[in-house]
Design a protein around this motif. Structure first.
Motif, PDB file in Angstrom:
ATOM      1  N   LYS A  21       0.823  -1.220   0.000  1.00  0.00           N
ATOM      2  CA  LYS A  21       0.000   0.000   0.000  1.00  0.00           C
ATOM      3  C   LYS A  21       0.855   1.267   0.000  1.00  0.00           C
ATOM      4  O   LYS A  21       0.461   2.282  -0.556  1.00  0.00           O
ATOM      5  N   SER A  22       2.030   1.206   0.614  1.00  0.00           N
ATOM      6  CA  SER A  22       2.903   2.390   0.667  1.00  0.00           C
ATOM      7  C   SER A  22       3.811   2.497  -0.564  1.00  0.00           C
ATOM      8  O   SER A  22       4.637   3.389  -0.638  1.00  0.00           O
ATOM      9  N   ASN A  23       3.650   1.572  -1.516  1.00  0.00           N
ATOM     10  CA  ASN A  23       4.471   1.554  -2.741  1.00  0.00           C
ATOM     11  C   ASN A  23       5.941   1.271  -2.459  1.00  0.00           C
ATOM     12  O   ASN A  23       6.813   1.615  -3.254  1.00  0.00           O
ATOM     13  N   PHE A  24       6.225   0.672  -1.328  1.00  0.00           N
ATOM     14  CA  PHE A  24       7.591   0.405  -0.898  1.00  0.00           C
ATOM     15  C   PHE A  24       8.378  -0.421  -1.913  1.00  0.00           C
ATOM     16  O   PHE A  24       9.561  -0.172  -2.148  1.00  0.00           O
ATOM     17  N   TYR A  25       7.735  -1.424  -2.491  1.00  0.00           N
ATOM     18  CA  TYR A  25       8.459  -2.362  -3.363  1.00  0.00           C
ATOM     19  C   TYR A  25       8.851  -1.773  -4.709  1.00  0.00           C
ATOM     20  O   TYR A  25       9.736  -2.310  -5.376  1.00  0.00           O
ATOM     21  N   LYS A  26       8.220  -0.668  -5.099  1.00  0.00           N
ATOM     22  CA  LYS A  26       8.571  -0.025  -6.372  1.00  0.00           C
ATOM     23  C   LYS A  26      10.050   0.367  -6.342  1.00  0.00           C
ATOM     24  O   LYS A  26      10.506   1.059  -5.432  1.00  0.00           O
ATOM     25  N   GLY A  27      10.807  -0.134  -7.326  1.00  0.00           N
ATOM     26  CA  GLY A  27      12.225   0.213  -7.402  1.00  0.00           C
ATOM     27  C   GLY A  27      13.140  -0.712  -6.625  1.00  0.00           C
ATOM     28  O   GLY A  27      14.352  -0.532  -6.637  1.00  0.00           O
ATOM     29  N   THR A  28      12.558  -1.712  -5.928  1.00  0.00           N
ATOM     30  CA  THR A  28      13.432  -2.694  -5.286  1.00  0.00           C
ATOM     31  C   THR A  28      13.760  -3.773  -6.326  1.00  0.00           C
ATOM     32  O   THR A  28      13.227  -3.753  -7.429  1.00  0.00           O
ATOM     33  N   ILE A  29      14.638  -4.669  -5.951  1.00  0.00           N
ATOM     34  CA  ILE A  29      15.099  -5.693  -6.899  1.00  0.00           C
ATOM     35  C   ILE A  29      15.057  -7.083  -6.261  1.00  0.00           C
ATOM     36  O   ILE A  29      14.943  -7.212  -5.037  1.00  0.00           O
ATOM     37  N   PHE A  30      15.172  -8.085  -7.109  1.00  0.00           N
ATOM     38  CA  PHE A  30      15.477  -9.434  -6.644  1.00  0.00           C
ATOM     39  C   PHE A  30      16.995  -9.463  -6.556  1.00  0.00           C
ATOM     40  O   PHE A  30      17.683  -9.491  -7.571  1.00  0.00           O
ATOM     41  N   HIS A  31      17.515  -9.398  -5.334  1.00  0.00           N
ATOM     42  CA  HIS A  31      18.961  -9.236  -5.134  1.00  0.00           C
ATOM     43  C   HIS A  31      19.687 -10.543  -4.830  1.00  0.00           C
ATOM     44  O   HIS A  31      20.918 -10.563  -4.765  1.00  0.00           O
ATOM     45  N   ARG A  32      18.952 -11.614  -4.642  1.00  0.00           N
ATOM     46  CA  ARG A  32      19.574 -12.904  -4.323  1.00  0.00           C
ATOM     47  C   ARG A  32      18.841 -13.988  -5.107  1.00  0.00           C
ATOM     48  O   ARG A  32      17.661 -14.226  -4.891  1.00  0.00           O
ATOM     49  N   VAL A  33      19.559 -14.623  -6.016  1.00  0.00           N
ATOM     50  CA  VAL A  33      18.977 -15.621  -6.906  1.00  0.00           C
ATOM     51  C   VAL A  33      19.824 -16.884  -6.853  1.00  0.00           C
ATOM     52  O   VAL A  33      20.988 -16.868  -7.250  1.00  0.00           O
ATOM     53  N   ILE A  34      19.232 -17.954  -6.337  1.00  0.00           N
ATOM     54  CA  ILE A  34      19.949 -19.219  -6.225  1.00  0.00           C
ATOM     55  C   ILE A  34      19.123 -20.303  -6.918  1.00  0.00           C
ATOM     56  O   ILE A  34      18.101 -20.745  -6.377  1.00  0.00           O
ATOM     57  N   PRO A  35      19.559 -20.712  -8.128  1.00  0.00           N
ATOM     58  CA  PRO A  35      18.820 -21.756  -8.860  1.00  0.00           C
ATOM     59  C   PRO A  35      18.675 -23.021  -8.009  1.00  0.00           C
ATOM     60  O   PRO A  35      19.576 -23.382  -7.247  1.00  0.00           O
ATOM     61  N   GLY A  36      17.511 -23.663  -8.127  1.00  0.00           N
ATOM     62  CA  GLY A  36      17.265 -24.874  -7.367  1.00  0.00           C
ATOM     63  C   GLY A  36      16.964 -24.620  -5.903  1.00  0.00           C
ATOM     64  O   GLY A  36      16.878 -25.549  -5.104  1.00  0.00           O
ATOM     65  N   PHE A  37      16.778 -23.346  -5.523  1.00  0.00           N
ATOM     66  CA  PHE A  37      16.496 -22.994  -4.138  1.00  0.00           C
ATOM     67  C   PHE A  37      15.416 -21.922  -4.065  1.00  0.00           C
ATOM     68  O   PHE A  37      14.256 -22.215  -3.835  1.00  0.00           O
ATOM     69  N   MET A  38      15.785 -20.646  -4.291  1.00  0.00           N
ATOM     70  CA  MET A  38      14.820 -19.559  -4.179  1.00  0.00           C
ATOM     71  C   MET A  38      15.339 -18.286  -4.822  1.00  0.00           C
ATOM     72  O   MET A  38      16.517 -18.164  -5.141  1.00  0.00           O
ATOM     73  N   VAL A  39      14.411 -17.299  -5.005  1.00  0.00           N
ATOM     74  CA  VAL A  39      14.767 -15.942  -5.425  1.00  0.00           C
ATOM     75  C   VAL A  39      14.266 -15.005  -4.330  1.00  0.00           C
ATOM     76  O   VAL A  39      13.154 -15.170  -3.835  1.00  0.00           O
ATOM     77  N   GLN A  40      15.105 -14.043  -3.938  1.00  0.00           N
ATOM     78  CA  GLN A  40      14.789 -13.159  -2.814  1.00  0.00           C
ATOM     79  C   GLN A  40      14.808 -11.714  -3.262  1.00  0.00           C
ATOM     80  O   GLN A  40      15.678 -11.300  -4.027  1.00  0.00           O
ATOM     81  N   GLY A  41      13.869 -10.938  -2.749  1.00  0.00           N
ATOM     82  CA  GLY A  41      13.815  -9.518  -3.079  1.00  0.00           C
ATOM     83  C   GLY A  41      13.030  -8.733  -2.053  1.00  0.00           C
ATOM     84  O   GLY A  41      12.673  -9.234  -0.988  1.00  0.00           O
ATOM     85  N   GLY A  42      12.795  -7.450  -2.429  1.00  0.00           N
ATOM     86  CA  GLY A  42      11.930  -6.619  -1.613  1.00  0.00           C
ATOM     87  C   GLY A  42      12.591  -5.780  -0.551  1.00  0.00           C
ATOM     88  O   GLY A  42      11.922  -5.324   0.374  1.00  0.00           O
ATOM     89  N   GLY A  43      13.886  -5.518  -0.669  1.00  0.00           N
ATOM     90  CA  GLY A  43      14.518  -4.695   0.359  1.00  0.00           C
ATOM     91  C   GLY A  43      15.635  -3.805  -0.126  1.00  0.00           C
ATOM     92  O   GLY A  43      15.976  -2.820   0.517  1.00  0.00           O
ATOM     93  N   LEU A  44      16.209  -4.141  -1.293  1.00  0.00           N
ATOM     94  CA  LEU A  44      17.353  -3.388  -1.801  1.00  0.00           C
ATOM     95  C   LEU A  44      17.007  -2.706  -3.119  1.00  0.00           C
ATOM     96  O   LEU A  44      16.201  -3.213  -3.899  1.00  0.00           O
ATOM     97  N   THR A  45      17.663  -1.581  -3.361  1.00  0.00           N
ATOM     98  CA  THR A  45      17.481  -0.845  -4.605  1.00  0.00           C
ATOM     99  C   THR A  45      18.507  -1.314  -5.635  1.00  0.00           C
ATOM    100  O   THR A  45      19.394  -2.110  -5.319  1.00  0.00           O
TER     101      THR A  45
END
Length: 184
Positions: free
Chosen positions: A55-79
């Motif tokens: 609702k606060s538009n926080f995620y706009k402009g963040t990235i998926f900063h950690r990508v590990i095939p066969g495990f997970m993709v992480q995002g939502g905190g870094l620009t």
């Protein structure tokens, strides 16, 4: 007959209301759109937290900063420049909600402190049973699932990564979160 019809109608409406209680979101990324269903009833703390960031538009402009095939993709905190966005306070870990870290589910990312989750989340690429709550593991709280666009998540998982300062598994080309909005 009328009573029977009324009872069936009431039952159907109750079922539809229960089903409709889950929030549907649309996450637009630089690689495509992912539709997400939140488990509002089963993970109320995590979903309320996630929705407040949406609702606060926080995620706009963040990235998926950690990508590990066969495990997970992480995002939502870094620009894009790998700077952490300011967040609100940490939430309680609700990994005891019975939801499992299986392919396509979203869970709250955290540090070694089980109650340290803030804005970051990850999407499981496979069934990650070792992330579930157990006697020896505080677990990671699942709060949603991808309902459409898992092929986009898989595409994210295949991008080339590298080390960037203290961060590992960072996509060489940033995978941006353009927007996250409640679906109408």
């Amino acid at each position: 007959m009328l009573k029977k019809s009324l009872a069936i109608s009431t039952l159907m409406l109750t079922s539809m209301t229960t089903f409709a209680a889950n929030t549907l979101l649309e996450m637009k990324t630089s690689l495509g759109t992912i539709e997400i269903e939140l488990f509002n009833d089963q993970a109320p703390i995590s979903t309320k937290n996630f929705e407040s960031y949406v609702k606060s538009n926080f995620y706009k402009g963040t990235i998926f900063h950690r990508v590990i095939p066969g495990f997970m993709v992480q995002g939502g905190g870094l620009t894009v420049d790998m700077k952490e966005k300011p967040t609100t306070k940490s939430i309680s870990n609700e990994s005891n909600n019975g939801l499992k870290n299986i392919r396509g589910t979203l869970a709250m990312a955290r540090t070694n402190d089980p109650n340290s989750a803030k804005s970051q989340f990850f999407i499981n690429l496979v069934d990650n049973e070792f992330l579930n709550k157990s006697q020896r593991n505080a677990g990671y709280a699942v709060f949603g699932q991808v309902v459409k666009g898992m092929e986009i998540v898989d595409k994210i998982s295949k991008v080339p990564t590298h080390r960037y300062g203290a961060y590992t598994d960072v996509p060489k080309q940033p995978i941006k979160i353009i927007s996250v909005k409640t679906k109408q």
